[in-house]
Design a protein around this motif. Structure first.
Motif, PDB file in Angstrom:
ATOM      1  N   VAL A 127       0.857  -1.012   0.043  1.00  0.00           N
ATOM      2  CA  VAL A 127       0.052   0.238   0.068  1.00  0.00           C
ATOM      3  C   VAL A 127       1.003   1.166  -0.219  1.00  0.00           C
ATOM      4  O   VAL A 127       1.579   1.591   1.063  1.00  0.00           O
ATOM      5  CB  VAL A 127      -0.746  -0.245   1.209  1.00  0.00           C
ATOM      6  CG1 VAL A 127      -1.753   1.150   1.255  1.00  0.00           C
ATOM      7  CG2 VAL A 127      -1.759  -1.190   1.240  1.00  0.00           C
ATOM      8  N   MET A 128       1.046   1.832  -1.077  1.00  0.00           N
ATOM      9  CA  MET A 128       1.853   3.024  -1.331  1.00  0.00           C
ATOM     10  C   MET A 128       1.281   4.248  -0.830  1.00  0.00           C
ATOM     11  O   MET A 128       2.015   5.216  -0.465  1.00  0.00           O
ATOM     12  CB  MET A 128       2.716   3.169  -2.719  1.00  0.00           C
ATOM     13  CG  MET A 128       3.458   2.042  -2.970  1.00  0.00           C
ATOM     14  SD  MET A 128       4.235   2.213  -4.584  1.00  0.00           S
ATOM     15  CE  MET A 128       5.390   0.896  -4.433  1.00  0.00           C
ATOM     16  N   ALA A 129       0.153   4.514  -0.901  1.00  0.00           N
ATOM     17  CA  ALA A 129      -0.743   5.810  -0.677  1.00  0.00           C
ATOM     18  C   ALA A 129      -2.037   5.526  -0.088  1.00  0.00           C
ATOM     19  O   ALA A 129      -2.655   4.816  -0.580  1.00  0.00           O
ATOM     20  CB  ALA A 129      -0.526   6.730  -1.567  1.00  0.00           C
ATOM     21  N   ALA A 130      -2.466   6.009   0.984  1.00  0.00           N
ATOM     22  CA  ALA A 130      -4.090   6.135   1.356  1.00  0.00           C
ATOM     23  C   ALA A 130      -3.934   7.438   2.179  1.00  0.00           C
ATOM     24  O   ALA A 130      -4.090   7.589   3.313  1.00  0.00           O
ATOM     25  CB  ALA A 130      -4.097   4.802   2.321  1.00  0.00           C
ATOM     26  N   ASP A 131      -4.237   8.302   1.333  1.00  0.00           N
ATOM     27  CA  ASP A 131      -4.252   9.901   1.887  1.00  0.00           C
ATOM     28  C   ASP A 131      -5.434  10.701   1.295  1.00  0.00           C
ATOM     29  O   ASP A 131      -6.188  10.373   0.260  1.00  0.00           O
ATOM     30  CB  ASP A 131      -2.992  10.483   1.229  1.00  0.00           C
ATOM     31  CG  ASP A 131      -1.888   9.932   1.815  1.00  0.00           C
ATOM     32  OD1 ASP A 131      -1.685   9.056   2.705  1.00  0.00           O
ATOM     33  OD2 ASP A 131      -0.641  10.577   1.519  1.00  0.00           O
ATOM     34  N   VAL A 132      -5.909  11.390   2.460  1.00  0.00           N
ATOM     35  CA  VAL A 132      -6.712  12.485   2.036  1.00  0.00           C
ATOM     36  C   VAL A 132      -6.164  13.722   2.065  1.00  0.00           C
ATOM     37  O   VAL A 132      -5.398  14.020   3.003  1.00  0.00           O
ATOM     38  CB  VAL A 132      -8.283  12.440   3.031  1.00  0.00           C
ATOM     39  CG1 VAL A 132      -8.809  11.074   2.839  1.00  0.00           C
ATOM     40  CG2 VAL A 132      -7.620  12.507   4.497  1.00  0.00           C
ATOM     41  N   ARG A 133      -6.490  14.770   1.156  1.00  0.00           N
ATOM     42  CA  ARG A 133      -5.891  15.910   1.104  1.00  0.00           C
ATOM     43  C   ARG A 133      -6.907  17.222   1.065  1.00  0.00           C
ATOM     44  O   ARG A 133      -8.050  16.712   0.249  1.00  0.00           O
ATOM     45  CB  ARG A 133      -5.004  16.119   0.228  1.00  0.00           C
ATOM     46  CG  ARG A 133      -3.868  15.126   0.411  1.00  0.00           C
ATOM     47  CD  ARG A 133      -2.672  15.328  -1.029  1.00  0.00           C
ATOM     48  NE  ARG A 133      -3.169  14.971  -2.231  1.00  0.00           N
ATOM     49  CZ  ARG A 133      -2.843  14.020  -3.146  1.00  0.00           C
ATOM     50  NH1 ARG A 133      -2.070  13.039  -2.285  1.00  0.00           N
ATOM     51  NH2 ARG A 133      -3.219  13.888  -4.103  1.00  0.00           N
ATOM     52  N   ALA A 134      -6.784  18.354   1.439  1.00  0.00           N
ATOM     53  CA  ALA A 134      -7.732  19.284   1.085  1.00  0.00           C
ATOM     54  C   ALA A 134      -6.848  20.772   1.273  1.00  0.00           C
ATOM     55  O   ALA A 134      -5.913  20.839   1.920  1.00  0.00           O
ATOM     56  CB  ALA A 134      -8.532  19.228   2.261  1.00  0.00           C
ATOM     57  N   ALA A 135      -7.319  21.568   0.218  1.00  0.00           N
ATOM     58  CA  ALA A 135      -6.953  22.884   0.323  1.00  0.00           C
ATOM     59  C   ALA A 135      -7.850  24.090   0.333  1.00  0.00           C
ATOM     60  O   ALA A 135      -9.124  23.604  -0.014  1.00  0.00           O
ATOM     61  CB  ALA A 135      -6.077  23.025  -1.105  1.00  0.00           C
ATOM     62  N   VAL A 136      -7.443  25.067   0.768  1.00  0.00           N
ATOM     63  CA  VAL A 136      -8.663  26.281   0.682  1.00  0.00           C
ATOM     64  C   VAL A 136      -7.907  27.314  -0.115  1.00  0.00           C
ATOM     65  O   VAL A 136      -6.898  27.733   0.149  1.00  0.00           O
ATOM     66  CB  VAL A 136      -8.967  26.715   2.173  1.00  0.00           C
ATOM     67  CG1 VAL A 136      -9.547  27.962   2.263  1.00  0.00           C
ATOM     68  CG2 VAL A 136      -9.327  25.778   3.272  1.00  0.00           C
ATOM     69  N   VAL A 137      -8.983  27.751  -1.225  1.00  0.00           N
ATOM     70  CA  VAL A 137      -8.319  28.922  -1.960  1.00  0.00           C
ATOM     71  C   VAL A 137      -9.593  29.963  -1.593  1.00  0.00           C
ATOM     72  O   VAL A 137     -10.495  29.898  -2.581  1.00  0.00           O
ATOM     73  CB  VAL A 137      -8.139  28.404  -3.440  1.00  0.00           C
ATOM     74  CG1 VAL A 137      -7.926  29.711  -4.227  1.00  0.00           C
ATOM     75  CG2 VAL A 137      -7.346  27.477  -3.391  1.00  0.00           C
ATOM     76  N   ALA A 138      -9.224  31.181  -1.008  1.00  0.00           N
ATOM     77  CA  ALA A 138     -10.270  32.139  -0.901  1.00  0.00           C
ATOM     78  C   ALA A 138      -9.514  33.564  -0.923  1.00  0.00           C
ATOM     79  O   ALA A 138      -8.660  33.768   0.092  1.00  0.00           O
ATOM     80  CB  ALA A 138     -10.630  32.058   0.652  1.00  0.00           C
ATOM     81  N   GLY A 139      -9.617  34.055  -2.081  1.00  0.00           N
ATOM     82  CA  GLY A 139      -9.093  35.252  -2.439  1.00  0.00           C
ATOM     83  C   GLY A 139      -7.681  35.076  -2.410  1.00  0.00           C
ATOM     84  O   GLY A 139      -7.143  34.228  -3.259  1.00  0.00           O
ATOM     85  N   ALA A 140      -6.884  36.029  -1.787  1.00  0.00           N
ATOM     86  CA  ALA A 140      -5.356  35.563  -1.695  1.00  0.00           C
ATOM     87  C   ALA A 140      -4.982  34.423  -0.616  1.00  0.00           C
ATOM     88  O   ALA A 140      -3.524  34.093  -0.825  1.00  0.00           O
ATOM     89  CB  ALA A 140      -4.736  37.109  -1.407  1.00  0.00           C
ATOM     90  N   PHE A 141      -5.838  34.037   0.123  1.00  0.00           N
ATOM     91  CA  PHE A 141      -5.382  33.313   1.314  1.00  0.00           C
ATOM     92  C   PHE A 141      -5.329  31.868   0.780  1.00  0.00           C
ATOM     93  O   PHE A 141      -6.181  31.529  -0.235  1.00  0.00           O
ATOM     94  CB  PHE A 141      -6.541  33.183   2.336  1.00  0.00           C
ATOM     95  CG  PHE A 141      -6.105  32.131   3.542  1.00  0.00           C
ATOM     96  CD1 PHE A 141      -4.976  32.281   4.003  1.00  0.00           C
ATOM     97  CD2 PHE A 141      -6.779  31.064   3.460  1.00  0.00           C
ATOM     98  CE1 PHE A 141      -5.014  31.391   5.045  1.00  0.00           C
ATOM     99  CE2 PHE A 141      -6.726  30.130   4.282  1.00  0.00           C
ATOM    100  CZ  PHE A 141      -5.633  30.183   5.141  1.00  0.00           C
ATOM    101  N   ARG A 142      -4.553  30.960   1.197  1.00  0.00           N
ATOM    102  CA  ARG A 142      -4.274  29.704   0.538  1.00  0.00           C
ATOM    103  C   ARG A 142      -3.835  28.897   1.702  1.00  0.00           C
ATOM    104  O   ARG A 142      -2.951  29.280   2.651  1.00  0.00           O
ATOM    105  CB  ARG A 142      -3.296  29.430  -0.367  1.00  0.00           C
ATOM    106  CG  ARG A 142      -3.254  30.316  -1.890  1.00  0.00           C
ATOM    107  CD  ARG A 142      -4.145  29.705  -2.642  1.00  0.00           C
ATOM    108  NE  ARG A 142      -4.315  30.176  -3.939  1.00  0.00           N
ATOM    109  CZ  ARG A 142      -5.003  31.527  -4.212  1.00  0.00           C
ATOM    110  NH1 ARG A 142      -5.797  32.072  -3.093  1.00  0.00           N
ATOM    111  NH2 ARG A 142      -4.752  32.066  -5.325  1.00  0.00           N
ATOM    112  N   ALA A 143      -4.506  27.474   1.880  1.00  0.00           N
ATOM    113  CA  ALA A 143      -4.040  26.559   2.853  1.00  0.00           C
ATOM    114  C   ALA A 143      -4.066  25.178   2.312  1.00  0.00           C
ATOM    115  O   ALA A 143      -5.011  24.793   1.380  1.00  0.00           O
ATOM    116  CB  ALA A 143      -4.683  26.793   4.096  1.00  0.00           C
ATOM    117  N   MET A 144      -3.237  24.419   2.545  1.00  0.00           N
ATOM    118  CA  MET A 144      -3.407  22.800   2.458  1.00  0.00           C
ATOM    119  C   MET A 144      -2.894  22.023   3.529  1.00  0.00           C
ATOM    120  O   MET A 144      -2.021  22.186   4.337  1.00  0.00           O
ATOM    121  CB  MET A 144      -2.405  22.466   1.075  1.00  0.00           C
ATOM    122  CG  MET A 144      -2.829  21.454   0.331  1.00  0.00           C
ATOM    123  SD  MET A 144      -2.230  19.952   0.909  1.00  0.00           S
ATOM    124  CE  MET A 144      -0.404  20.020   0.730  1.00  0.00           C
ATOM    125  N   ALA A 145      -3.656  20.657   3.622  1.00  0.00           N
ATOM    126  CA  ALA A 145      -3.259  19.574   4.644  1.00  0.00           C
ATOM    127  C   ALA A 145      -3.387  18.456   4.058  1.00  0.00           C
ATOM    128  O   ALA A 145      -4.346  18.369   3.314  1.00  0.00           O
ATOM    129  CB  ALA A 145      -3.692  20.081   5.902  1.00  0.00           C
TER     130      ALA A 145
END
Length: 410
Positions: A127-145
């Motif tokens: 099993v090489m990957a079992a991931d959940v990812r999410a990003a937020v793109v709101a105006g100039a703001f960015r976030a990812m985890a």
């Protein structure tokens, strides 16, 4: 530990290390020299934008039935085949990635003391990957985890104490906060980031990614990065504060990493990259006061809409209390031929020459592979590999094998 056991262990470790796939340098054959239009990360990989998801269907995946001549993506390109519909806010970009399959590996060591030790076969599910990812793109703001589960390895990305015990663990490969300024040309981030260096690709087991520790499997570091994308170039530099998911503090590397890539034409780019880090104790080499450097060149070229060529060559320099000054070189060249839409044939050659406390030798490797984006959200990957490792005063050790993987990306 004997050389034979150490080499076999390293070969298997490199091949079954958990992997996340999101970066395709061969997209240059579609005249994509930059990454930020399709990825939230300005240097590629990780969460895709809505535009990037649409391009997966129109450019990557096999077209079944009547071709979509207008190039419009269907709603099922979105998360979970669009099951959330309009209930998903446009600023929220979730993803799911599961990659699993089987590995066969044969290690041949003609210098072993017994016949039983000359050949060792391994056949295991992976099993090489079992991931959940999410990003937020709101105006100039960015976030990812990201958050995932690793049945094996991935010690450097673990969120739970593991010590030297190999087992299932909760991991987070990357997470960051940032801002996109100047019409998204300037990107500033802070958090756990993939190091900006060389060609970012899905093949994290390449020596160029493993030896420089710049893969996006579990080698991310905490720090601050600044990226800029212009019409004819892109660049990113990062101040490295260390990986705070490993302890004690002596294990953490501090330094800087960066690249600069120039666009000579829509189908041709070339760049330089550099990395310098220092750690009071190198946990992988068991050496104190380690200064590690890598400096190199890379290029991407698409001579036709069906063929892409990428190459990278890096000089390696390291010094430590136990090993003294050591030098080496690592590199690879890869060709990607798309025989029909979505079906890629890949050929890769690689080399590694590195001093090992007075001993040096050139390691050679080769890969032949097939990557088929069968339909929406499904990739089939088949690879055969051969690697040869010199051993001082003994016959070289050969590692042969194959990997079959199914990748579900939603």
């Amino acid at each position: 530990m004997s050389v034979r056991v150490l080499t076999w262990t390293l070969a298997v470790f490199l091949l079954i290390h958990p992997q996340a796939a999101s970066a395709f340098p061969w997209m240059i054959k579609h005249n994509y020299t930059s990454c930020q239009s399709c990825h939230v990360d300005p240097s590629g990989g990780g969460v895709m934008t809505d535009y990037g998801r649409a391009q997966q269907q129109t450019l990557l995946e096999t077209q079944w039935g009547t071709p979509n001549l207008e190039g419009e993506a269907s709603p099922n390109t979105q998360f979970l085949y669009g099951a959330l519909g309009s209930s998903r806010p446009e600023w929220f970009l979730p993803e799911l990635s599961v990659r699993a399959g089987g590995l066969f590996s044969r290690s041949v060591n003609l210098g072993a003391s017994s016949n039983e030790g000359q050949v060792r076969d391994v056949l295991v599910p992976v099993v090489m990957a079992a991931d959940v990812r999410a990003a937020v793109v709101a105006g100039a703001f960015r976030a990812m985890a990201s958050l995932g589960v690793a049945p094996r390895r991935a010690f450097a990305a673990s969120l739970t104490p593991v010590g030297d015990v190999d087992g299932t663990k909760l991991i987070s490969r990357d997470y960051w906060l940032g801002a996109a300024l100047l019409d998204d040309a300037l990107f500033i981030r802070a958090g756990r980031l993939t190091l900006p260096f060389g060609i970012r690709s899905v093949e994290h087991t390449l020596w160029a990614r493993a030896v420089t520790r710049t893969d996006f499997n579990d080698s991310q570091q905490h720090g601050v990065a600044v990226a800029y994308s212009g019409e004819s170039f892109r660049t990113e530099v990062m101040a490295i504060a260390g990986n705070f998911q490993v302890s004690p503090d002596d294990y953490r590397e501090r330094g800087a990493s960066g690249y600069f890539e120039y666009v000579f034409a829509p189908n041709l780019t070339a760049g330089v990259s550099s990395l310098v880090t220092f750690a009071r104790y190198d946990r992988l080499r068991s050496e104190a006061n380690t200064l590690r450097q890598a400096h190199g060149l890379f290029a991407r070229y698409a001579p036709s809409p069906d063929l892409a060529l990428v190459a990278e060559l890096d000089a390696l320099v390291r010094s430590s209390q136990q090993g003294g000054l050591q030098a080496g070189v690592v590199g690879y060249a890869q060709a990607d031929l798309e025989v029909v839409r979505g079906l890629h044939l890949l050929g890769t050659v690689e080399l590694l020459r590195e001093d090992q406390r007075g001993a040096a030798g050139t390691q050679l490797g080769g890969w032949l592979g097939m990557s088929w984006f069968v339909t929406r959200g499904l990739e089939v990957r088949l690879d055969g590999f051969a690697r040869q490792t010199p051993v001082q005063g003994q016959p070289s050790i050969s590692n042969l094998g194959g990997v079959l993987l199914l990748h579900l990306y939603l």
